[in-house]
Scaffold this motif. Sequence first.
Motif, PDB file in Angstrom:
ATOM      1  N   SER A 107      72.614  57.899  55.476  1.00 12.63           N
ATOM      2  CA  SER A 107      73.154  59.241  55.244  1.00 12.63           C
ATOM      3  C   SER A 107      72.698  60.120  56.403  1.00 12.63           C
ATOM      4  N   VAL A 108      73.243  61.318  56.479  1.00  9.46           N
ATOM      5  CA  VAL A 108      72.790  62.294  57.466  1.00  9.46           C
ATOM      6  C   VAL A 108      71.885  63.268  56.724  1.00  9.46           C
ATOM      7  N   SER A 109      70.625  63.278  57.103  1.00  9.89           N
ATOM      8  CA  SER A 109      69.643  64.130  56.450  1.00  9.89           C
ATOM      9  C   SER A 109      69.924  65.602  56.736  1.00  9.89           C
ATOM     10  N   GLU A 110      69.935  66.411  55.685  1.00  8.61           N
ATOM     11  CA  GLU A 110      70.121  67.849  55.845  1.00  8.61           C
ATOM     12  C   GLU A 110      68.863  68.515  56.400  1.00  8.61           C
ATOM     13  N   ILE A 111      67.747  67.807  56.341  1.00  4.83           N
ATOM     14  CA  ILE A 111      66.483  68.344  56.853  1.00  4.83           C
ATOM     15  C   ILE A 111      66.257  67.893  58.294  1.00  4.83           C
ATOM     16  N   LEU A 112      66.406  66.578  58.540  1.00  2.00           N
ATOM     17  CA  LEU A 112      66.143  66.019  59.870  1.00  2.00           C
ATOM     18  C   LEU A 112      67.357  66.081  60.791  1.00  2.00           C
ATOM     19  N   HIS A 113      68.551  66.229  60.218  1.00  2.00           N
ATOM     20  CA  HIS A 113      69.804  66.291  60.982  1.00  2.00           C
ATOM     21  C   HIS A 113      70.013  65.048  61.834  1.00  2.00           C
ATOM     22  N   THR A 114      69.755  63.897  61.221  1.00  2.00           N
ATOM     23  CA  THR A 114      69.965  62.617  61.883  1.00  2.00           C
ATOM     24  C   THR A 114      70.225  61.560  60.824  1.00  2.00           C
ATOM     25  N   LEU A 115      70.512  60.330  61.268  1.00  2.00           N
ATOM     26  CA  LEU A 115      70.714  59.230  60.336  1.00  2.00           C
ATOM     27  C   LEU A 115      69.400  58.886  59.658  1.00  2.00           C
ATOM     28  N   CYS A 116      69.460  58.615  58.368  1.00  2.00           N
ATOM     29  CA  CYS A 116      68.276  58.154  57.654  1.00  2.00           C
ATOM     30  C   CYS A 116      68.709  57.175  56.564  1.00  2.00           C
ATOM     31  N   TRP A 117      67.758  56.368  56.134  1.00  2.00           N
ATOM     32  CA  TRP A 117      68.007  55.355  55.121  1.00  2.00           C
ATOM     33  C   TRP A 117      67.046  55.549  53.969  1.00  2.00           C
ATOM     34  N   LYS A 118      67.306  54.854  52.852  1.00  2.00           N
ATOM     35  CA  LYS A 118      66.509  54.997  51.636  1.00  2.00           C
ATOM     36  C   LYS A 118      65.036  54.641  51.842  1.00  2.00           C
ATOM     37  N   ASN A 119      64.740  53.754  52.812  1.00  2.00           N
ATOM     38  CA  ASN A 119      63.347  53.353  53.046  1.00  2.00           C
ATOM     39  C   ASN A 119      62.632  54.321  54.005  1.00  2.00           C
ATOM     40  N   ASP A 120      63.227  55.471  54.262  1.00  2.00           N
ATOM     41  CA  ASP A 120      62.692  56.524  55.138  1.00  2.00           C
ATOM     42  C   ASP A 120      62.794  56.203  56.625  1.00  2.00           C
ATOM     43  N   ALA A 121      63.515  55.161  56.983  1.00  2.00           N
ATOM     44  CA  ALA A 121      63.764  54.870  58.400  1.00  2.00           C
ATOM     45  C   ALA A 121      64.731  55.914  58.944  1.00  2.00           C
ATOM     46  N   ASP A 122      64.522  56.322  60.182  1.00  2.00           N
ATOM     47  CA  ASP A 122      65.456  57.227  60.844  1.00  2.00           C
ATOM     48  C   ASP A 122      65.307  57.084  62.350  1.00  2.00           C
ATOM     49  N   PHE A 123      66.319  57.507  63.069  1.00  2.00           N
ATOM     50  CA  PHE A 123      66.308  57.539  64.529  1.00  2.00           C
ATOM     51  C   PHE A 123      66.431  58.993  64.965  1.00  2.00           C
ATOM     52  N   ALA A 124      65.701  59.363  66.009  1.00  2.26           N
ATOM     53  CA  ALA A 124      65.804  60.719  66.543  1.00  2.26           C
ATOM     54  C   ALA A 124      67.228  60.963  67.029  1.00  2.26           C
ATOM     55  N   MET A 142      69.191  72.695  69.935  1.00  5.03           N
ATOM     56  CA  MET A 142      68.617  71.464  69.441  1.00  5.03           C
ATOM     57  C   MET A 142      69.751  70.509  69.051  1.00  5.03           C
ATOM     58  N   LEU A 143      69.663  69.284  69.517  1.00  4.34           N
ATOM     59  CA  LEU A 143      70.685  68.282  69.242  1.00  4.34           C
ATOM     60  C   LEU A 143      70.549  67.760  67.812  1.00  4.34           C
ATOM     61  N   GLU A 144      71.671  67.713  67.096  1.00  5.74           N
ATOM     62  CA  GLU A 144      71.682  67.254  65.709  1.00  5.74           C
ATOM     63  C   GLU A 144      72.904  66.387  65.457  1.00  5.74           C
ATOM     64  N   VAL A 145      72.767  65.432  64.532  1.00  4.31           N
ATOM     65  CA  VAL A 145      73.904  64.647  64.073  1.00  4.31           C
ATOM     66  C   VAL A 145      74.611  65.477  63.009  1.00  4.31           C
ATOM     67  N   ALA A 146      75.877  65.787  63.246  1.00  8.04           N
ATOM     68  CA  ALA A 146      76.648  66.593  62.298  1.00  8.04           C
ATOM     69  C   ALA A 146      77.283  65.727  61.212  1.00  8.04           C
ATOM     70  N   SER A 147      77.758  64.537  61.609  1.00  5.37           N
ATOM     71  CA  SER A 147      78.342  63.619  60.631  1.00  5.37           C
ATOM     72  C   SER A 147      78.294  62.204  61.182  1.00  5.37           C
ATOM     73  N   ALA A 148      78.431  61.242  60.276  1.00  4.85           N
ATOM     74  CA  ALA A 148      78.373  59.837  60.659  1.00  4.85           C
ATOM     75  C   ALA A 148      79.264  59.025  59.729  1.00  4.85           C
ATOM     76  N   GLU A 149      79.872  57.977  60.302  1.00  8.96           N
ATOM     77  CA  GLU A 149      80.783  57.125  59.542  1.00  8.96           C
ATOM     78  C   GLU A 149      80.565  55.676  59.972  1.00  8.96           C
ATOM     79  N   TYR A 150      80.396  54.800  58.991  1.00 13.66           N
ATOM     80  CA  TYR A 150      80.236  53.379  59.283  1.00 13.66           C
ATOM     81  C   TYR A 150      81.521  52.840  59.892  1.00 13.66           C
ATOM     82  N   VAL A 151      81.395  52.005  60.949  1.00 11.49           N
ATOM     83  CA  VAL A 151      82.558  51.425  61.613  1.00 11.49           C
ATOM     84  C   VAL A 151      82.650  49.945  61.276  1.00 11.49           C
TER      85      VAL A 151
END
Length: 90
Positions: A51-68, A1-10
């Motif tokens: 942030s990177v959700s430890e549950i969804l393993h993807t980018l997520c925001w405070k308003n519950d927005a996320d991308f697969a 299963m594909l997951e985001v391991a880490s993310a950094e703002y550019v």
Amino acid sequence: MLEVASAEYVEDYKIRLVFNNGETGIVDLENCLWGPMFEPLKNIDEFKQFSVSEILHTLCWKNDADFAPEFLYEKMRESAQTPDALTPRR
């Protein structure tokens, strides 16, 4: 299963991603911020608060927005392609 391991703002709406398959790259999400969940993220200060959700393993925001993760991976790969890469070799 594909997951985001880490993310950094550019910069702007660009984020450097590292996936659990070892691939890394930059995704530009500027043209993806439409609809009720994503419109607030057009405010760059809100966008940067991901942030990177430890549950969804993807980018997520405070308003519950996320991308697969699969969507982010495809956007990253699209961004990495250059015109030279699309030109057939002879």
